[in-house]
Motif scaffolding. Structure first.
Motif, PDB file in Angstrom:
ATOM      1  N   LEU A  79       0.833  -1.200   0.000  1.00 48.24           N
ATOM      2  CA  LEU A  79       0.000   0.000   0.000  1.00 48.24           C
ATOM      3  C   LEU A  79       0.866   1.248   0.000  1.00 48.24           C
ATOM      4  CD1 LEU A  79      -2.817   1.309   0.188  1.00 48.24           C
ATOM      5  CD2 LEU A  79      -2.668   1.147   2.659  1.00 48.24           C
ATOM      6  N   PRO A  80       0.982   1.933  -1.105  1.00 52.40           N
ATOM      7  CA  PRO A  80       0.378   1.637  -2.397  1.00 52.40           C
ATOM      8  C   PRO A  80       0.996   0.450  -3.136  1.00 52.40           C
ATOM      9  CG  PRO A  80       0.748   3.995  -2.179  1.00 52.40           C
ATOM     10  CD  PRO A  80       1.446   3.317  -1.031  1.00 52.40           C
ATOM     11  N   GLY A  81       2.241   0.090  -2.844  1.00 55.54           N
ATOM     12  CA  GLY A  81       2.825  -1.081  -3.473  1.00 55.54           C
ATOM     13  C   GLY A  81       3.844  -0.741  -4.538  1.00 55.54           C
ATOM     14  N   HIS A  82       4.000  -1.650  -5.470  1.00 55.68           N
ATOM     15  CA  HIS A  82       5.021  -1.517  -6.512  1.00 55.68           C
ATOM     16  C   HIS A  82       4.836  -0.219  -7.287  1.00 55.68           C
ATOM     17  CE1 HIS A  82       5.291  -6.208  -6.598  1.00 55.68           C
ATOM     18  NE2 HIS A  82       5.603  -5.698  -5.418  1.00 55.68           N
ATOM     19  N   GLY A  83       5.935   0.499  -7.492  1.00 52.29           N
ATOM     20  CA  GLY A  83       5.887   1.775  -8.206  1.00 52.29           C
ATOM     21  C   GLY A  83       5.747   2.984  -7.298  1.00 52.29           C
ATOM     22  N   THR A  84       5.589   2.758  -5.992  1.00 54.64           N
ATOM     23  CA  THR A  84       5.479   3.855  -5.032  1.00 54.64           C
ATOM     24  C   THR A  84       6.831   4.536  -4.866  1.00 54.64           C
ATOM     25  OG1 THR A  84       3.734   2.699  -3.829  1.00 54.64           O
ATOM     26  CG2 THR A  84       4.909   4.432  -2.633  1.00 54.64           C
ATOM     27  N   ALA A 137       4.171   8.539   6.837  1.00 56.86           N
ATOM     28  CA  ALA A 137       4.912   8.541   5.577  1.00 56.86           C
ATOM     29  C   ALA A 137       4.125   9.342   4.553  1.00 56.86           C
ATOM     30  CB  ALA A 137       5.112   7.119   5.078  1.00 56.86           C
ATOM     31  N   LEU A 138       4.858  10.014   3.685  1.00 62.56           N
ATOM     32  CA  LEU A 138       4.272  10.697   2.535  1.00 62.56           C
ATOM     33  C   LEU A 138       4.852  10.022   1.307  1.00 62.56           C
ATOM     34  CD1 LEU A 138       2.572  13.006   1.302  1.00 62.56           C
ATOM     35  CD2 LEU A 138       4.657  14.409   1.386  1.00 62.56           C
ATOM     36  N   VAL A 139       3.971   9.551   0.430  1.00 61.46           N
ATOM     37  CA  VAL A 139       4.426   8.831  -0.757  1.00 61.46           C
ATOM     38  C   VAL A 139       3.738   9.353  -2.007  1.00 61.46           C
ATOM     39  CG1 VAL A 139       4.910   6.730   0.583  1.00 61.46           C
ATOM     40  CG2 VAL A 139       2.696   6.981  -0.585  1.00 61.46           C
ATOM     41  N   LEU A 140       4.393   9.122  -3.136  1.00 65.43           N
ATOM     42  CA  LEU A 140       3.820   9.362  -4.450  1.00 65.43           C
ATOM     43  C   LEU A 140       3.309   8.017  -4.935  1.00 65.43           C
ATOM     44  CD1 LEU A 140       3.467  11.350  -6.871  1.00 65.43           C
ATOM     45  CD2 LEU A 140       5.674  10.508  -7.689  1.00 65.43           C
ATOM     46  N   ALA A 141       2.009   7.921  -5.100  1.00 68.02           N
ATOM     47  CA  ALA A 141       1.394   6.644  -5.460  1.00 68.02           C
ATOM     48  C   ALA A 141       1.420   6.426  -6.976  1.00 68.02           C
ATOM     49  CB  ALA A 141      -0.045   6.593  -4.962  1.00 68.02           C
ATOM     50  N   PRO A 142       1.505   5.173  -7.390  1.00 70.38           N
ATOM     51  CA  PRO A 142       1.410   4.875  -8.817  1.00 70.38           C
ATOM     52  C   PRO A 142       0.009   5.193  -9.350  1.00 70.38           C
ATOM     53  CG  PRO A 142       1.509   2.851  -7.531  1.00 70.38           C
ATOM     54  CD  PRO A 142       1.662   3.978  -6.569  1.00 70.38           C
ATOM     55  N   SER A 143      -0.073   5.388 -10.631  1.00 72.20           N
ATOM     56  CA  SER A 143      -1.353   5.708 -11.273  1.00 72.20           C
ATOM     57  C   SER A 143      -1.504   4.909 -12.558  1.00 72.20           C
ATOM     58  CB  SER A 143      -1.402   7.209 -11.601  1.00 72.20           C
ATOM     59  OG  SER A 143      -2.529   7.514 -12.395  1.00 72.20           O
ATOM     60  N   ARG A 144      -2.713   4.488 -12.859  1.00 72.10           N
ATOM     61  CA  ARG A 144      -2.972   3.802 -14.127  1.00 72.10           C
ATOM     62  C   ARG A 144      -2.736   4.740 -15.309  1.00 72.10           C
ATOM     63  NH1 ARG A 144      -6.911   1.442 -10.965  1.00 72.10           N
ATOM     64  NH2 ARG A 144      -8.523   2.930 -11.528  1.00 72.10           N
ATOM     65  N   LYS A 145      -2.836   6.047 -15.094  1.00 71.14           N
ATOM     66  CA  LYS A 145      -2.658   7.027 -16.170  1.00 71.14           C
ATOM     67  C   LYS A 145      -1.219   7.053 -16.659  1.00 71.14           C
ATOM     68  CE  LYS A 145      -6.292   9.979 -14.396  1.00 71.14           C
ATOM     69  NZ  LYS A 145      -6.600  11.252 -13.755  1.00 71.14           N
ATOM     70  N   PHE A 146      -0.272   6.525 -15.859  1.00 77.03           N
ATOM     71  CA  PHE A 146       1.141   6.581 -16.217  1.00 77.03           C
ATOM     72  C   PHE A 146       1.717   5.190 -16.495  1.00 77.03           C
ATOM     73  CE2 PHE A 146       0.280  10.382 -13.713  1.00 77.03           C
ATOM     74  CZ  PHE A 146       0.695  11.347 -14.612  1.00 77.03           C
ATOM     75  N   ASP A 147       0.847   4.225 -16.770  1.00 83.95           N
ATOM     76  CA  ASP A 147       1.319   2.862 -17.078  1.00 83.95           C
ATOM     77  C   ASP A 147       2.024   2.831 -18.405  1.00 83.95           C
ATOM     78  OD1 ASP A 147       0.428   1.883 -14.710  1.00 83.95           O
ATOM     79  OD2 ASP A 147      -1.371   0.915 -15.541  1.00 83.95           O
TER      80      ASP A 147
END
Length: 147
Positions: A79-84, A137-147
């Motif tokens: 959470l968020p997981g891979h790509g974070t 923690a502050l994270v930048l989460a992955p997005s489907r828009k940037f796949d």
């Protein structure tokens, strides 16, 4: 021994306030030795029984950052997981973790900024009923828009 929820990715579009993920891991002597090797932190309070008995901890303890790394594992794998991407982390160490302790590490979504893909997570680790670490923690989460 490791117990955790499913690994993968939760994209920013699917993250909701209150979502939580966790893992449980027994911290072993081997883990502590490996962390000392990788980090080059060979403080004898982590590695030397005789030395550690004469400290305020009255025995060996795991590196605080080893415990914090379990939070990183939950964030990076679940959470968020891979790509974070980690942007920041605050930590407060509340109590020591000792070899053989089973650590429960959990993150929970507190805030979401969808426009900037930022997620703020409350984080804590516990051994039994004792909270040993807490923070956010502050994270930048992955997005489907940037796949």
């Amino acid at each position: 021994m490791l117990d955790n929820m499913e690994r993968g990715t939760i994209c920013i579009e699917d993250i909701e306030i209150g979502m939580r993920r966790y893992l449980r891991k027994e911290v072993t002597d081997h883990d502590i030795a490996l962390f000392a090797e990788v980090s080059t932190d060979r403080n004898p309070v982590h590695l030397d029984d005789a030395y550690a008995r004469d400290t305020i901890f009255e025995g060996r303890i795991a590196h605080g950052m080893l415990t914090a790394a379990l939070i990183s594992a939950v964030i990076g794998e679940q959470l968020p997981g891979h790509g974070t991407v980690y942007l920041g982390q605050t930590l407060k160490f509340m109590s020591p973790v000792r070899p053989g302790d089973m650590v429960y590490a959990e993150v929970q979504v507190r805030e979401i900024d969808h426009s900037r893909r930022r997620v703020t997570l409350d984080c804590h680790c516990a051994v039994g009923d004792t909270v040993v670490l807490k923070g956010e923690a502050l994270v930048l989460a992955p997005s489907r828009k940037f796949d």
